[in-house]
Design an enzyme around this catalytic site. Structure first.
Site, mmCIF file in Angstrom:
data_model
loop_
_atom_site.group_PDB
_atom_site.id
_atom_site.type_symbol
_atom_site.label_atom_id
_atom_site.label_comp_id
_atom_site.label_asym_id
_atom_site.label_seq_id
_atom_site.Cartn_x
_atom_site.Cartn_y
_atom_site.Cartn_z
ATOM 1 N N ARG A 1 0.861 -1.367 0.143
ATOM 2 C CA ARG A 1 0.106 0.039 -0.074
ATOM 3 C C ARG A 1 1.010 1.306 0.013
ATOM 4 N NH1 ARG A 1 -1.280 2.066 6.010
ATOM 5 N NH2 ARG A 1 0.160 0.701 7.276
ATOM 6 N N ASN B 1 5.621 6.314 -2.328
ATOM 7 C CA ASN B 1 6.399 5.950 -3.158
ATOM 8 C C ASN B 1 7.762 5.300 -2.562
ATOM 9 O OD1 ASN B 1 4.990 7.167 -5.034
ATOM 10 N ND2 ASN B 1 5.551 9.074 -4.640
ATOM 11 N N ARG B 2 7.476 4.885 -1.210
ATOM 12 C CA ARG B 2 8.686 4.262 -0.492
ATOM 13 C C ARG B 2 9.603 5.036 0.137
ATOM 14 N NH1 ARG B 2 4.923 1.375 -0.256
ATOM 15 N NH2 ARG B 2 4.548 -0.598 -0.632
ATOM 16 N N CYS B 3 9.242 6.328 -0.127
ATOM 17 C CA CYS B 3 10.539 7.387 0.195
ATOM 18 C C CYS B 3 10.150 7.633 1.656
ATOM 19 C CB CYS B 3 10.372 8.668 -0.756
ATOM 20 S SG CYS B 3 11.781 9.498 -0.441
#
Ligand SMILES: Cc1cc2nc3c(=O)[nH]c(=O)nc-3n(C[C@H](O)[C@H](O)[C@H](O)COP(=O)(O)O)c2cc1C
Length: 215
Positions: free
Chosen positions: A12, A193-195
């Site tokens: 997610r 965005n996995r940041c």
């Protein structure tokens, strides 16, 4: 379809919350209390649950969930059986880690620290606030030892409650609190965005310093 295909699809986005250096408290405990206050408003299930990891006699990490019951003198307090597996491991190696995971807010807090028993008076004070069934369980349970049957424990509990009806129960010596004094903290805020944000607090010359870790 491979049987793990559905697992691979579980992911997610985490949303727009952030943890930037200019938002972070100077002291990690203050940061923890700030996050925890927010978490308590949205996290419906066991927001005070934390995974406590200890080391067994072979050096294997051993983990289980316990409940945070207080923050006192900058230490994190929980209660348990002093003869349990975890207690024996703590006696041998008084270094532990704690992990809080709050999925609703996409947050994780990791703590490393030293651990010791709290003063018995403080355990007494907490014990008397517990519901009767929790008190009886603490009195009778030989936590982590092998139990022949569930019925045996249930029968013991029933009999104990009848025999001690109306009497205030006293804390048994084998049950009480521990306090963890953190030496390291990491605050993880999931972001889109996995940041993700990861801030690591560590001590140098009696002050807390903060460094950003790569997600
Ligand atoms: C949500 C949750 C909360 C728990 N809270 C506690 C707790 O506060 N204290 C405790 O001794 N065990 C608690 N337990 C049980 C422990 O996870 C564990 O089974 C028990 O302490 C024995 O661990 P040990 O054999 O490693 O000593 C909890 C379990 C869960 C799932």
């Amino acid at each position: 379809m491979h049987k793990w295909q559905t697992l691979a699809d579980i992911r997610r986005e985490y949303g727009t919350s952030s943890l930037l250096e200019n938002e972070a408290a100077i002291s990690p405990m203050e940061q923890f209390e700030h996050w925890f206050a927010e978490v308590l408003k949205v996290e419906k299930t066991d927001p005070s649950a934390m995974v406590l990891s200890t080391c067994d006699e072979c050096g294997y990490p051993d983990s289980r969930v316990v409940l945070l019951k207080g923050i006192e003198n900058n230490k994190l307090v929980f209660f348990t059986n002093y003869n349990s597996h975890k207690a024996k491991q703590i006696q041998q190696t008084p270094y532990v880690s704690l992990n809080f995971h709050w999925p609703e807010m996409a947050r994780q807090v990791r703590v490393k620290g030293t651990i010791q028993k709290i003063e018995s008076q403080r355990s007494d004070n907490y014990f008397i606030t517990r519901p009767l069934t929790s008190q009886v369980n603490a009195l009778l349970s030989q936590q982590s030892s092998v139990l022949a049957t569930r019925a045996q424990l249930e029968q013991q509990i029933k009999e104990y409650i009848v025999e001690n009806a109306g009497r205030p129960l006293l804390r048994p010596a084998h049950w009480g609190g521990y306090e963890v004094e953190p030496t390291d903290w990491e605050f993880w805020q999931g972001r889109d965005n996995r940041c993700h944000d990861r801030l690591h607090y560590y001590q140098a010359h009696d002050a807390w310093l903060i460094e950003r870790l790569s997600p």
